[in-house]
Design a protein around this motif. Structure first.
Motif, short mmCIF file in Angstrom:
data_model
loop_
_atom_site.label_atom_id
_atom_site.label_comp_id
_atom_site.label_asym_id
_atom_site.label_seq_id
_atom_site.Cartn_x
_atom_site.Cartn_y
_atom_site.Cartn_z
N ARG A 83 1.43 -1.50 -0.02
CA ARG A 83 -0.18 0.07 0.21
C ARG A 83 1.23 1.21 0.47
O ARG A 83 -0.16 2.17 -0.25
N GLU B 218 3.14 2.34 -2.08
CA GLU B 218 3.40 2.70 -3.58
C GLU B 218 1.96 3.37 -3.62
O GLU B 218 2.10 4.19 -4.66
N GLU B 219 1.01 3.41 -2.67
CA GLU B 219 -0.27 4.55 -3.15
C GLU B 219 -0.11 5.33 -2.24
O GLU B 219 -1.60 6.59 -2.24
N GLU C 103 -0.88 9.21 -1.09
CA GLU C 103 -0.97 10.18 -1.50
C GLU C 103 -0.99 11.40 -0.12
O GLU C 103 -1.12 11.00 1.17
#
Length: 205
Positions: free
Chosen positions: A157, A159-160, A162
Motif C-alpha cells: 500500500r 506505493e499508493e 498520496e
C-alpha cells in the motif's frame, strides 16, 4: 580519513580499535554496486552488506558508505550483516535501514534521513520545529522515522501513498500527515540525491 569517518558515524559504534584501524590505514578501496534499479535496490544493498562483512573478516580496517555518508564500527557492520543474512520482510527491512540509512539528520526544522534511495524508497522526514529534540523525544521520533521507512519497504500500500494521508504508529498514537515532495536537499547527480523524493511527517492539527 578520520575526519571523514567521524562525519559519518551512526551512533556510538566506533571503538578505540576502530579508530586505531582508520588512523593506521595504508590504502583505500571502493566497492561499486550495479545501478540501483528501484525493484532491485533492496536486494543489491543486501548483497553489498554481505560483501562488507566479508571484506571486514578478510582484514579490511573500516567501511564507510559514500552514497549515504554512514559508517559503523566493525562489530556493528558484522552484526547487521548477520542480522540481514537470513531475515525476511520487516526484520530484513529494519536491518537494511539500520545499515545503510543515515538518520536522524537535523536541518534546523526537520529530522530527515539520507540513504533510502539505496533501498528503492523515498527519504523519510519529520517536522519538529526550531529546537532539536533530545533524550526520549529524539528516540521516539527516530522510531517513528524507522517505522515509516520499514512500512515503505514492506507494505504494498506504500506505493499508493498520496499527499495529505494520515499516519500513526498505533491506533491511539498521535496522528501525522504525510507530505510528498521531491528530494531538493541534493542536486541530481549527487550521491546523496534520492530520485524517489521524500515523505515528510507533519503534525496533524
Amino acid at each position: 580519513m578520520p575526519t571523514a569517518f567521524e562525519a559519518g558515524l551512526a551512533a556510538a559504534s566506533f571503538t578505540e580499535a576502530d579508530w586505531a584501524a582508520v588512523e593506521s590505514h595504508d590504502s583505500v578501496g571502493y566497492l561499486l554496486s550495479p545501478p540501483m534499479a528501484r525493484e532491485l535496490a533492496a536486494g543489491t544493498s543486501r548483497r553489498l552488506l554481505a560483501a562488507t562483512a566479508a571484506l571486514l573478516r578478510a582484514g579490511a580496517a573500516a567501511v564507510k558508505n559514500e552514497s549515504s555518508g554512514i559508517t559503523h564500527g566493525r562489530d556493528r557492520w558484522l552484526a547487521l550483516a548477520d542480522r540481514a543474512a537470513d531475515a525476511k520482510d520487516e526484520d530484513l527491512a529494519a536491518a537494511l535501514v539500520a545499515a545503510w540509512v543515515k538518520r536522524p539528520i537535523f536541518d534546523g526544522r526537520v529530522l530527515y534521513s539520507c540513504g533510502m534511495h539505496l533501498l528503492g524508497a523515498p527519504e523519510v522526514e519529520v517536522e519538529v520545529g526550531a529546537e532539536p529534540p533530545t533524550g526520549d523525544e529524539l528516540l521516539d521520533l527516530v522510531a517513528l522515522l524507522d517505522t515509516l521507512a520499514i512500512y515503505l519497504l514492506t507494505d504494498p500500500r506504500a506505493e499508493e501513498i498520496e499527499d495529505g494521508e494520515g499516519f500513526r504508529l498505533t491506533g491511539d498514537s498521535p496522528r501525522w500527515l504525510l507530505r510528498t515532495g521531491a528530494c531538493d536537499r541534493y542536486d541530481e547527480g549527487d550521491l546523496f540525491h534520492n530520485p524517489y523524493g521524500r515523505l515528510r511527517l507533519t503534525p496533524a492539527e
